[in-house]
Every structure is written in C-alpha cells, then in structure tokens.
Design a protein around this motif. Structure first.
Motif, PDB file in Angstrom:
ATOM      1  N   LYS A 129     -58.872  49.215 -25.895  1.00 49.32           N
ATOM      2  CA  LYS A 129     -58.059  49.128 -27.108  1.00 49.32           C
ATOM      3  C   LYS A 129     -57.453  50.460 -27.558  1.00 49.32           C
ATOM      4  O   LYS A 129     -56.271  50.496 -27.882  1.00 49.32           O
ATOM      5  CB  LYS A 129     -58.861  48.488 -28.234  1.00 49.32           C
ATOM      6  CG  LYS A 129     -57.989  48.153 -29.430  1.00 49.32           C
ATOM      7  CD  LYS A 129     -58.612  47.081 -30.265  1.00 49.32           C
ATOM      8  CE  LYS A 129     -57.803  46.764 -31.470  1.00 49.32           C
ATOM      9  NZ  LYS A 129     -56.550  46.130 -31.245  1.00 49.32           N
ATOM     10  N   PRO A 130     -58.184  51.589 -27.551  1.00 51.77           N
ATOM     11  CA  PRO A 130     -57.563  52.834 -28.016  1.00 51.77           C
ATOM     12  C   PRO A 130     -56.386  53.296 -27.156  1.00 51.77           C
ATOM     13  O   PRO A 130     -55.557  54.059 -27.603  1.00 51.77           O
ATOM     14  CB  PRO A 130     -58.701  53.858 -27.936  1.00 51.77           C
ATOM     15  CG  PRO A 130     -59.940  53.055 -27.944  1.00 51.77           C
ATOM     16  CD  PRO A 130     -59.607  51.751 -27.295  1.00 51.77           C
ATOM     17  N   ASP A 131     -56.317  52.809 -25.920  1.00 53.06           N
ATOM     18  CA  ASP A 131     -55.250  53.227 -25.018  1.00 53.06           C
ATOM     19  C   ASP A 131     -54.086  52.243 -24.999  1.00 53.06           C
ATOM     20  O   ASP A 131     -53.326  52.203 -24.057  1.00 53.06           O
ATOM     21  CB  ASP A 131     -55.801  53.356 -23.589  1.00 53.06           C
ATOM     22  CG  ASP A 131     -56.876  54.407 -23.485  1.00 53.06           C
ATOM     23  OD1 ASP A 131     -56.974  55.234 -24.401  1.00 53.06           O
ATOM     24  OD2 ASP A 131     -57.611  54.393 -22.495  1.00 53.06           O
ATOM     25  N   SER A 132     -53.942  51.432 -26.031  1.00 49.27           N
ATOM     26  CA  SER A 132     -52.991  50.326 -25.944  1.00 49.27           C
ATOM     27  C   SER A 132     -51.685  50.527 -26.696  1.00 49.27           C
ATOM     28  O   SER A 132     -51.008  49.569 -26.975  1.00 49.27           O
ATOM     29  CB  SER A 132     -53.667  49.035 -26.414  1.00 49.27           C
ATOM     30  OG  SER A 132     -54.012  49.153 -27.768  1.00 49.27           O
ATOM     31  N   SER A 133     -51.304  51.756 -27.018  1.00 52.25           N
ATOM     32  CA  SER A 133     -49.995  51.972 -27.641  1.00 52.25           C
ATOM     33  C   SER A 133     -49.446  53.346 -27.296  1.00 52.25           C
ATOM     34  O   SER A 133     -50.186  54.252 -26.929  1.00 52.25           O
ATOM     35  CB  SER A 133     -50.072  51.798 -29.161  1.00 52.25           C
ATOM     36  OG  SER A 133     -50.896  52.773 -29.736  1.00 52.25           O
ATOM     37  N   TYR A 134     -48.125  53.448 -27.386  1.00 50.47           N
ATOM     38  CA  TYR A 134     -47.407  54.692 -27.101  1.00 50.47           C
ATOM     39  C   TYR A 134     -46.485  55.013 -28.268  1.00 50.47           C
ATOM     40  O   TYR A 134     -45.809  54.126 -28.787  1.00 50.47           O
ATOM     41  CB  TYR A 134     -46.537  54.551 -25.845  1.00 50.47           C
ATOM     42  CG  TYR A 134     -47.318  54.292 -24.583  1.00 50.47           C
ATOM     43  CD1 TYR A 134     -47.791  55.347 -23.822  1.00 50.47           C
ATOM     44  CD2 TYR A 134     -47.571  52.997 -24.155  1.00 50.47           C
ATOM     45  CE1 TYR A 134     -48.504  55.109 -22.652  1.00 50.47           C
ATOM     46  CE2 TYR A 134     -48.277  52.759 -22.997  1.00 50.47           C
ATOM     47  CZ  TYR A 134     -48.740  53.812 -22.251  1.00 50.47           C
ATOM     48  OH  TYR A 134     -49.453  53.585 -21.106  1.00 50.47           O
ATOM     49  N   LEU A 135     -46.453  56.267 -28.645  1.00 51.41           N
ATOM     50  CA  LEU A 135     -45.502  56.744 -29.640  1.00 51.41           C
ATOM     51  C   LEU A 135     -44.316  57.316 -28.870  1.00 51.41           C
ATOM     52  O   LEU A 135     -44.472  58.257 -28.094  1.00 51.41           O
ATOM     53  CB  LEU A 135     -46.138  57.805 -30.532  1.00 51.41           C
ATOM     54  CG  LEU A 135     -45.261  58.326 -31.674  1.00 51.41           C
ATOM     55  CD1 LEU A 135     -44.908  57.199 -32.639  1.00 51.41           C
ATOM     56  CD2 LEU A 135     -45.980  59.438 -32.402  1.00 51.41           C
TER      57      LEU A 135
END
Length: 162
Positions: A127-133
């Motif tokens: 979960k902590p690796d599931s988005s990109y800015l």
C-alpha cells in the motif's frame, strides 16, 4: 540538445514516489523513481532482498514491463518511452539490496496537445508504494502537479496550460 533530468524531491509527499515530465519542443523527458516491489518474481532465491545480480538477470523483463505500462496517450495514439534507462538504487544499510529504480527516457510526438495523458500502471502490492506524485514542467518551469494511484492510473499532464 542536452537535457538534464532531475527528480524533484522537494515536492515529495509521504509514501509517494515522484516523476517529472519536462516538455521541450516536441519531446517530453521523464525522470522517475519506482519501487522495486512493482516487479514481481525478481527475487530468485526468495530471500526478500533484490540483489544486483537478480536485477541484471531480470533487467530486460523489467524494461518490457515499463514499456507496456508507462506511456502517454491522446484520443488517437499511444506514445511509449524511448531511450529508456533504469538504474537500481541499493540500500547499503545491513546489505538490504535494491529498493528503488531510477528511470529516465523520453516521449517524442509530432505535436503536444492539451489532451495528452500520462498512463502509469506500475504499482506495488504494498500500500505505501501505490501512488506517484507527478510534476509537469515546461522548459524546467513547473506547470502542473497531480497524483497517479492504483485507483486512478492516468491523468492529463496539463491543467489548462500549454
């Protein structure tokens, strides 16, 4: 044309990886960090650590996955990343192995339009690796910032500016 790519860490939010899209003429350069956990089945000995040897063994498969799941698109066309370079970032503390990859490349297209979308389906099961800015820049000046996540893996790279 020489273009220096940098990952803008000043905009990092908690638990997000970053990517910068820099627009220059008919080319969009990309620089990004990806968690190694995006790439399944690269831990050959299943010890929970990705070594440089394991990375090198699976490098072509990792590149294929990036080519398949990272692209720009408009209503008619899909533009894949060219001149792709990936570099492993190893954690030296307690020989923890590779935890992220640095990625760079470029997209070339005949004309850059406001309808252009970044499609990035490179997500970890963690979960902590599931988005990109994502930050879009035009000639190194910030234009637009947005987040891409598992639930929303694409977004327009422009607000209303071009």
């Amino acid at each position: 044309m020489l273009c220096l790519l940098s990952i803008d860490t000043s905009i990092a939010n908690e638990n997000k990886y970053n990517a910068v899209l820099n627009i220059e003429d008919d080319t969009i350069f990309i620089s990004a960090t990806l968690p190694i956990s995006v790439f399944y089945n690269v831990d050959n000995n299943q010890n929970g650590i990705i070594s440089i040897d394991e990375f090198n063994t699976h490098k072509s498969r990792i590149k294929r996955k990036i080519h398949t799941h990272l692209y720009l698109s408009n209503q008619l066309y899909k533009f894949t990343v060219k001149d792709l370079k990936i570099t492993p970032n190893a954690v030296k503390v307690n020989n923890a192995g590779i935890n992220t990859l640095a990625l760079s490349g470029k997209f070339t297209m005949p004309i850059i339009t406001k309808s252009l979308k970044l499609n990035m389906k490179l997500f970890s099961q963690n979960k902590p690796d599931s988005s990109y800015l994502i930050t879009t820049k035009n000639n190194q000046k910030p234009v637009h910032q947005f987040t891409i996540s598992q639930s929303s893996p694409y977004n327009s790279i422009f607000k209303n500016e071009l």
